[in-house]
Design a protein around this motif. Structure first.
Motif, PDB file in Angstrom:
ATOM      1  N   GLU A  91     -14.260  10.283  -0.020  1.00 48.02           N
ATOM      2  CA  GLU A  91     -12.981   9.660  -0.353  1.00 48.02           C
ATOM      3  C   GLU A  91     -12.929   9.279  -1.826  1.00 48.02           C
ATOM      4  O   GLU A  91     -11.926   9.533  -2.514  1.00 48.02           O
ATOM      5  CB  GLU A  91     -12.768   8.397   0.492  1.00 48.02           C
ATOM      6  N   ASN A 130      -3.809   8.352   5.530  1.00 50.15           N
ATOM      7  CA  ASN A 130      -3.319   7.039   5.966  1.00 50.15           C
ATOM      8  C   ASN A 130      -3.060   6.119   4.779  1.00 50.15           C
ATOM      9  O   ASN A 130      -2.180   5.252   4.832  1.00 50.15           O
ATOM     10  CB  ASN A 130      -4.315   6.391   6.926  1.00 50.15           C
ATOM     11  N   GLU A 131      -3.829   6.313   3.720  1.00 49.58           N
ATOM     12  CA  GLU A 131      -3.663   5.509   2.509  1.00 49.58           C
ATOM     13  C   GLU A 131      -2.454   5.959   1.694  1.00 49.58           C
ATOM     14  O   GLU A 131      -1.960   5.236   0.837  1.00 49.58           O
ATOM     15  CB  GLU A 131      -4.935   5.616   1.664  1.00 49.58           C
ATOM     16  N   ASN A 168      -8.412   9.304   6.313  1.00 49.18           N
ATOM     17  CA  ASN A 168      -8.302   7.992   5.666  1.00 49.18           C
ATOM     18  C   ASN A 168      -7.417   8.062   4.427  1.00 49.18           C
ATOM     19  O   ASN A 168      -6.622   7.147   4.162  1.00 49.18           O
ATOM     20  CB  ASN A 168      -9.690   7.475   5.285  1.00 49.18           C
ATOM     21  N   LEU A 169      -7.533   9.142   3.663  1.00 47.25           N
ATOM     22  CA  LEU A 169      -6.721   9.291   2.455  1.00 47.25           C
ATOM     23  C   LEU A 169      -5.267   9.585   2.790  1.00 47.25           C
ATOM     24  O   LEU A 169      -4.357   9.186   2.057  1.00 47.25           O
ATOM     25  CB  LEU A 169      -7.303  10.398   1.567  1.00 47.25           C
ATOM     26  N   LYS A 181       5.452   1.019  -3.429  1.00 44.24           N
ATOM     27  CA  LYS A 181       4.580  -0.119  -3.192  1.00 44.24           C
ATOM     28  C   LYS A 181       5.037  -1.248  -4.104  1.00 44.24           C
ATOM     29  O   LYS A 181       5.444  -1.031  -5.241  1.00 44.24           O
ATOM     30  CB  LYS A 181       3.110   0.229  -3.435  1.00 44.24           C
ATOM     31  N   HIS A 216     -17.051   8.012   3.032  1.00 43.83           N
ATOM     32  CA  HIS A 216     -16.529   7.103   2.004  1.00 43.83           C
ATOM     33  C   HIS A 216     -16.826   7.644   0.607  1.00 43.83           C
ATOM     34  O   HIS A 216     -15.978   7.535  -0.298  1.00 43.83           O
ATOM     35  CB  HIS A 216     -17.145   5.714   2.170  1.00 43.83           C
ATOM     36  N   ARG A 255     -10.423  10.633  -4.623  1.00 43.92           N
ATOM     37  CA  ARG A 255      -9.576   9.626  -5.268  1.00 43.92           C
ATOM     38  C   ARG A 255      -9.743   9.687  -6.795  1.00 43.92           C
ATOM     39  O   ARG A 255      -8.765   9.574  -7.550  1.00 43.92           O
ATOM     40  CB  ARG A 255      -9.931   8.240  -4.749  1.00 43.92           C
TER      41      ARG A 255
END
Length: 239
Positions: A15, A59-60, A56-57, A232, A12, A19
Motif C-alpha cells: 500500500e 476503500n481509501e 484497502n486503497l 474531502k 501494508h 501510495r
C-alpha cells in the motif's frame, strides 16, 4: 521493494509503495494498475496479499475498480477548507476549474415549518426552493437544495442564480457575515446517484448550512450532497 524481514505486514508495505508512486506522480490519475498476477510476480508475494492491498486503497479512494477493465488511479479529491465561508463557484475558480450550475427545479411557495425555523421567519412564509447540480470542468461534484426567504429576495428569478448566488446577493448590496454548518456521512439515493453519476448507495457527504447577513438575519438554508469520491473537508485545530 517489499522487505520480507520487516514486522510490517506485506500488504501494508505494498500500500505504501503504491501510495508513494501516486504522491510523486509516478502513477497519475487514470493510470491502470498492473494485474494481481503481475504484481504478485513483481513483488514476490501472494495474490491474496496483493488483493488486500488494492482493496484497502480502493476503500481509501486512491484507486478505483471498473468491472471488466481493471484497477485505476482515482481522481484526486478536492480539499474543501471549513474555516472560511465561500461559494462553490469561488472554490472551483480558485482551483483553476470552470464552475457550472444546472438548475433542476425552481419553485416558489410556502416554506415548511422546519425551513421557516432555520431561516427565522414566521410560519407559512413564502420562499424559493432551488435544486441545482454543481459541476466543475463539466464533471458533477454536488447536488444542492437551496431554500431562500422571499422577504429578502423579492425579485429572485431562475436566470439570476445560474452562477454564484453569493455574488448575486452581494450585488444587491447585502453583506454576508458567516454561517453555521454541519457535515455528516450519508448514502446516495436514486435521484442523487443519477445526477452525480455514481451508484445508488454510494458514500456521499451531506452538508447543511444556514448563512447569515451582517445584520444577523439568516438568508439561506442549503443542503448539499457532495460526491464522497471527489471531496474531502479539512479544518485546522489549535490548542
Amino acid at each position: 521493494m517489499i522487505n520480507k524481514n520487516s514486522p510490517i505486514p506485506f500488504y501494508h508495505q505494498l500500500e505504501e509503495l503504491i501510495r508513494h508512486k501516486i504522491d510523486t506522480n509516478e502513477l497519475k490519475e487514470g493510470d491502470v494498475i498492473p494485474s494481481e498476477r503481475a504484481l504478485s510476480e513483481d513483488y514476490d508475494v501472494s495474490r491474496m496479499t496483493i488483493r488486500q492491498a488494492l482493496t484497502n486503497l480502493v476503500n481509501e479512494g486512491l484507486l478505483t475498480r471498473e468491472k471488466g477493465k481493471g484497477t485505476f488511479v482515482a481522481k484526486r479529491k478536492l480539499e474543501q477548507p471549513l474555516m472560511k465561508l465561500t461559494s462553490f463557484s469561488e472554490d472551483m475558480k480558485n482551483r483553476g476549474l470552470i464552475p457550472e450550475s444546472r438548475i433542476i427545479e425552481f419553485t416558489e411557495g410556502v416554506l415548511s415549518v422546519s425551513e421557516c425555523k432555520e431561516l427565522q421567519v414566521p410560519q407559512k412564509s413564502v420562499g424559493y426552493r432551488i435544486n441545482r447540480l454543481r459541476l466543475a470542468d463539466n464533471a458533477p461534484m454536488a447536488y444542492e437544495i437551496l431554500v431562500l426567504p422571499k422577504v429578502i429576495f423579492p425579485q429572485l428569478s431562475q436566470e439570476s442564480i445560474h452562477s454564484s448566488f453569493y455574488s448575486y446577493a452581494e450585488e444587491l448590496g447585502y453583506q454576508i457575515d458567516g454561517a453555521t454548518q454541519t457535515l455528516e456521512p450519508s448514502l446516495a439515493y436514486e435521484q442523487e446517484s443519477e445526477l452525480l453519476q455514481i451508484k445508488k448507495g454510494s458514500p456521499v457527504l451531506l452538508m447543511k448550512r444556514v448563512s447569515r447577513l451582517a445584520d444577523g438575519r439568516p438568508f439561506e438554508y442549503v443542503k448539499s450532497i457532495y460526491r464522497g469520491d471527489r471531496y474531502k473537508f479539512i479544518t485546522e485545530l489549535k490548542r
